[in-house]
Each structure stands twice: as structure tokens, then as C-alpha cells.
Design a protein around this motif. Structure first.
Motif: not given
Length: 157
Positions: A107-123
């Protein structure tokens, strides 16, 4: 008489055809520019992912605006320095695995990026994989794109 009218009609038709061709050409050129910027933002998203994988906060810092805010999937809000410290120190409890389905809308000088992520977390001493969606907002600043805001949301399975 008929011949003159026919010549004028053909000339008008030719003029209309040329005008439509010029509009289509201009539209295609402006579309290529927007596509080029979308591709550039996608490449910055990929650079961001690589910086997270290697915990390279200096490389990530170059991608972020000074006013950057990150809303984590648990609702925690971090500014740029807090986010960079998290990335730098996260080796023991966080490992990004990658993004998919990324799209960029400009949108002019603004861009919106979307997507999915996957990560590994230690709890609690155990590693597990989680998935989510993200939204990153980029603006053009000083001749380059900088991310001003990022938000992550977990996907429940």
C-alpha cells in the motif's frame, strides 16, 4: 462521402486501440514495480528468518525500525532492544524452523507480510514444536524497507 466517414471511423478505432494498448502497458509496468517490492519484502522476511536461526541480532537490527514493536504469541509486547535481546539470548529455549505461505500486500510505502511459522520451544526441559501465523508491517525508510511491527498468533491443533 462514405469513404471519408470510413477513414475517420478507422482512425478513431486505431486511436482507441493505441490508447488501450498504452494503458495496458503502463498498468503492466506499475504491476511489475509493485511485484518487485513484494519480492524485496519477501527476501527481507527470509533474511529475518535466517538471522533468528543464527541468533544474529545485529543482522536483525538492520531490518527493524527504531520504533519496532513485537507482540508475541502470549501477548507479551517487546520493543526493538527487548526483541533483539530475546533473539540473542534465546538459544537455550527457542529454535525457529521456518515460515510458509508468505504473502505481501503493498500500500504505497507500506507493505503487510503475512504467513505461517513453525518453531521449536523448550519448556520445563522438554522440546516441542508449535505453529502459528504472523503479520509484519514494513515501511520504506531512508531508501530501504524496515519492519515497524510484528505480531504472532499460535494455531491450536
Amino acid at each position: 462521402m462514405k469513404c471519408t466517414w470510413r477513414v475517420r471511423c478507422e482512425a478513431r478505432l486505431l486511436g482507441c486501440v493505441l490508447l488501450v494498448a498504452m494503458c495496458v502497458s503502463a498498468s503492466a509496468q506499475s504491476g511489475a514495480t509493485a511485484g518487485d517490492e513484494s519480492a524485496r519484502v519477501l527476501s527481507l522476511e527470509n533474511a529475518w528468518n535466517q538471522a533468528e536461526v543464527t541468533h544474529d541480532s545485529a543482522a536483525l537490527s538492520a531490518l527493524l525500525a527504531e520504533t519496532f514493536d513485537f507482540t508475541d504469541d502470549d501477548g507479551q509486547l517487546m520493543n526493538k532492544s527487548q526483541w533483539l535481546a530475546y533473539i540473542r539470548d534465546a538459544e537455550a529455549h527457542y529454535a525457529p524452523l521456518g515460515n510458509s505461505g508468505m504473502k505481501v500486500h503493498q500500500y504505497g510505502n507500506v507493505a503487510v507480510a503475512t504467513g505461517m511459522y513453525q518453531d521449536k520451544v523448550k519448556e520445563n526441559g522438554k522440546w516441542f514444536v508449535r505453529s502459528g501465523r504472523f503479520t509484519d508491517i514494513w515501511t520504506q525508510q531512508n531508501g530501504g524497507w524496515r519492519c515497524v511491527s510484528s505480531q504472532a498468533t499460535l494455531i491450536s491443533h
